[in-house]
Design a protein around this motif. Structure first.
Motif, mmCIF file in Angstrom:
data_model
loop_
_atom_site.group_PDB
_atom_site.id
_atom_site.type_symbol
_atom_site.label_atom_id
_atom_site.label_comp_id
_atom_site.label_asym_id
_atom_site.label_seq_id
_atom_site.Cartn_x
_atom_site.Cartn_y
_atom_site.Cartn_z
ATOM 1 N N PHE A 183 0.829 -1.199 0.000
ATOM 2 C CA PHE A 183 0.000 0.000 0.000
ATOM 3 C C PHE A 183 0.868 1.255 0.000
ATOM 4 O O PHE A 183 0.627 2.199 -0.767
ATOM 5 C CB PHE A 183 -0.922 -0.005 1.220
ATOM 6 C CG PHE A 183 -1.694 1.272 1.409
ATOM 7 C CD1 PHE A 183 -2.779 1.567 0.596
ATOM 8 C CD2 PHE A 183 -1.337 2.184 2.395
ATOM 9 C CE1 PHE A 183 -3.493 2.750 0.761
ATOM 10 C CE2 PHE A 183 -2.036 3.360 2.574
ATOM 11 C CZ PHE A 183 -3.123 3.645 1.757
ATOM 12 N N LEU A 184 1.902 1.274 0.836
ATOM 13 C CA LEU A 184 2.802 2.425 0.888
ATOM 14 C C LEU A 184 3.531 2.601 -0.445
ATOM 15 O O LEU A 184 3.721 3.732 -0.913
ATOM 16 C CB LEU A 184 3.812 2.245 2.014
ATOM 17 C CG LEU A 184 4.806 3.394 2.234
ATOM 18 C CD1 LEU A 184 4.074 4.687 2.564
ATOM 19 C CD2 LEU A 184 5.789 3.047 3.341
ATOM 20 N N ALA A 185 3.923 1.485 -1.063
ATOM 21 C CA ALA A 185 4.592 1.559 -2.365
ATOM 22 C C ALA A 185 3.671 2.172 -3.409
ATOM 23 O O ALA A 185 4.092 3.025 -4.212
ATOM 24 C CB ALA A 185 5.051 0.174 -2.804
ATOM 25 N N VAL A 186 2.401 1.764 -3.420
ATOM 26 C CA VAL A 186 1.446 2.325 -4.376
ATOM 27 C C VAL A 186 1.280 3.821 -4.144
ATOM 28 O O VAL A 186 1.270 4.621 -5.096
ATOM 29 C CB VAL A 186 0.087 1.605 -4.269
ATOM 30 C CG1 VAL A 186 -0.983 2.340 -5.071
ATOM 31 C CG2 VAL A 186 0.210 0.168 -4.766
ATOM 32 N N TYR A 187 1.167 4.221 -2.896
ATOM 33 C CA TYR A 187 0.976 5.645 -2.574
ATOM 34 C C TYR A 187 2.163 6.481 -3.037
ATOM 35 O O TYR A 187 2.013 7.478 -3.763
ATOM 36 C CB TYR A 187 0.763 5.807 -1.070
ATOM 37 C CG TYR A 187 0.435 7.223 -0.651
ATOM 38 C CD1 TYR A 187 -0.896 7.652 -0.567
ATOM 39 C CD2 TYR A 187 1.433 8.143 -0.336
ATOM 40 C CE1 TYR A 187 -1.207 8.949 -0.189
ATOM 41 C CE2 TYR A 187 1.135 9.444 0.035
ATOM 42 C CZ TYR A 187 -0.191 9.838 0.113
ATOM 43 O OH TYR A 187 -0.501 11.132 0.485
ATOM 44 N N LEU A 188 3.364 6.081 -2.634
ATOM 45 C CA LEU A 188 4.554 6.874 -2.936
ATOM 46 C C LEU A 188 4.898 6.871 -4.429
ATOM 47 O O LEU A 188 5.263 7.905 -4.991
ATOM 48 C CB LEU A 188 5.744 6.356 -2.127
ATOM 49 C CG LEU A 188 5.647 6.552 -0.611
ATOM 50 C CD1 LEU A 188 6.857 5.951 0.076
ATOM 51 C CD2 LEU A 188 5.503 8.028 -0.251
ATOM 52 N N LEU A 189 4.762 5.707 -5.074
ATOM 53 C CA LEU A 189 5.086 5.648 -6.499
ATOM 54 C C LEU A 189 4.027 6.338 -7.345
ATOM 55 O O LEU A 189 4.332 6.852 -8.426
ATOM 56 C CB LEU A 189 5.279 4.202 -6.937
ATOM 57 C CG LEU A 189 6.546 3.538 -6.395
ATOM 58 C CD1 LEU A 189 6.681 2.114 -6.900
ATOM 59 C CD2 LEU A 189 7.785 4.347 -6.769
ATOM 60 N N SER A 190 2.794 6.382 -6.879
ATOM 61 C CA SER A 190 1.767 7.166 -7.573
ATOM 62 C C SER A 190 2.094 8.649 -7.490
ATOM 63 O O SER A 190 1.953 9.391 -8.473
ATOM 64 C CB SER A 190 0.389 6.899 -6.960
ATOM 65 O OG SER A 190 -0.009 5.563 -7.161
ATOM 66 N N ALA A 191 2.533 9.084 -6.298
ATOM 67 C CA ALA A 191 2.963 10.479 -6.147
ATOM 68 C C ALA A 191 4.126 10.774 -7.082
ATOM 69 O O ALA A 191 4.165 11.820 -7.754
ATOM 70 C CB ALA A 191 3.355 10.741 -4.696
ATOM 71 N N LEU A 192 5.076 9.848 -7.162
ATOM 72 C CA LEU A 192 6.233 10.019 -8.038
ATOM 73 C C LEU A 192 5.818 10.014 -9.501
ATOM 74 O O LEU A 192 6.282 10.841 -10.300
ATOM 75 C CB LEU A 192 7.247 8.905 -7.770
ATOM 76 C CG LEU A 192 8.526 8.927 -8.610
ATOM 77 C CD1 LEU A 192 9.293 10.216 -8.388
ATOM 78 C CD2 LEU A 192 9.402 7.713 -8.272
#
Length: 257
Positions: free
Chosen positions: A129-138
């Protein structure tokens, strides 16, 4: 010997049995999350930074997304080596304060994060979930980096939030849930973004949406036997593609002067 429901067992036998026990996993391979810890932590960080920038607005200038610009006697932006802006821009809000677009922006983003975050965190597990959040922001920041003049700045968590919208759509499809509510929500927000394109960074929204949907699809549809390895490879691949794209765009901007 130790007491057990079947009588007495030796310590070594108990240890071997524990080693043979499979650890519980979520439907997509993550560890079960006892509460939406990551979601509420992200909410707390965003709100804390918003309040901090309300007191010190200059923080926004230092952390917002900016391609390449000259001010204050020097060059600034991602192309000037300030790569951290690709992520920090997702945690600051433009026009900080309790009036204007800044307050509306963080109010909607935090509502959306609370609305979809806990369920997604439960399905994916905390790390995915954290990976999806941060990589979506990126991903949102990278698309903005490409499509907007380098001297235009932007900030806000919308790219990450749209990534969660895309993730929720994919998860709903994978679990054969009704996708109409999230599809309508995405359509309304995209229409709003394009209609007010002079004031809203629609590039960030679209980039975040695509990144979140694609990464979650890799998580959700990875075959069970090699799921963890394929999910890790998909995460690395997304990071590599985005980093390569940033490097190319940076070269273009610095070559142009």
């Amino acid at each position: 010997m130790r007491s057990a429901s079947v009588g007495q067992q030796c310590v070594d036998c108990i240890g071997q049995g524990a080693r043979g026990t499979r650890q519980a996993r979520t439907v997509f391979g993550g560890r079960p999350a006892g509460g939406a810890v990551v979601t509420w932590t992200l909410v707390a960080i965003n709100v804390a930074v918003f309040l901090l920038t309300w007191v010190r607005p200059s923080i926004v200038t230092n952390l917002e997304m900016l391609g390449y610009a000259s001010y204050g006697g020097g060059l600034h932006g991602v192309a000037a080596g300030e790569w951290y802006r690709l992520i920090t821009s997702a945690f600051v809000t433009p026009g900080a304060g309790l009036s204007g677009l800044g307050f509306i922006d963080i109010l909607f983003n935090m509502w959306a994060l609370i609305f979809v975050g806990p369920a997604l965190e439960g399905f994916l597990g905390r790390m995915r979930f954290l990976a999806v959040y941060l990589l979506s922001a990126l991903g949102g920041a990278v698309m903005y980096y490409y499509l907007v003049p380098a001297y235009h700045a932007a900030a806000g968590a919308s790219g990450a939030i749209y990534g969660l919208f895309g993730a929720w759509f994919v998860v709903s499809r994978r679990l054969r849930l009704d996708t109409r509510p999230i599809a309508i929500l995405i359509a309304i927000n995209l229409a709003f973004s394009f209609y007010f394109r002079d004031a809203i960074a629609w590039q960030d929204h679209v980039g975040g949406l695509l990144t979140g949907a694609l990464l979650t699809a890799a998580y959700a549809y990875a075959p069970g036997r090699y799921r963890a390895a394929l999910q890790m490879l998909a995460t690395i691949a997304v990071v590599a593609v985005l980093a390569f794209a940033v490097a190319i765009r940076t070269g273009q901007l610095t070559a142009a002067g």
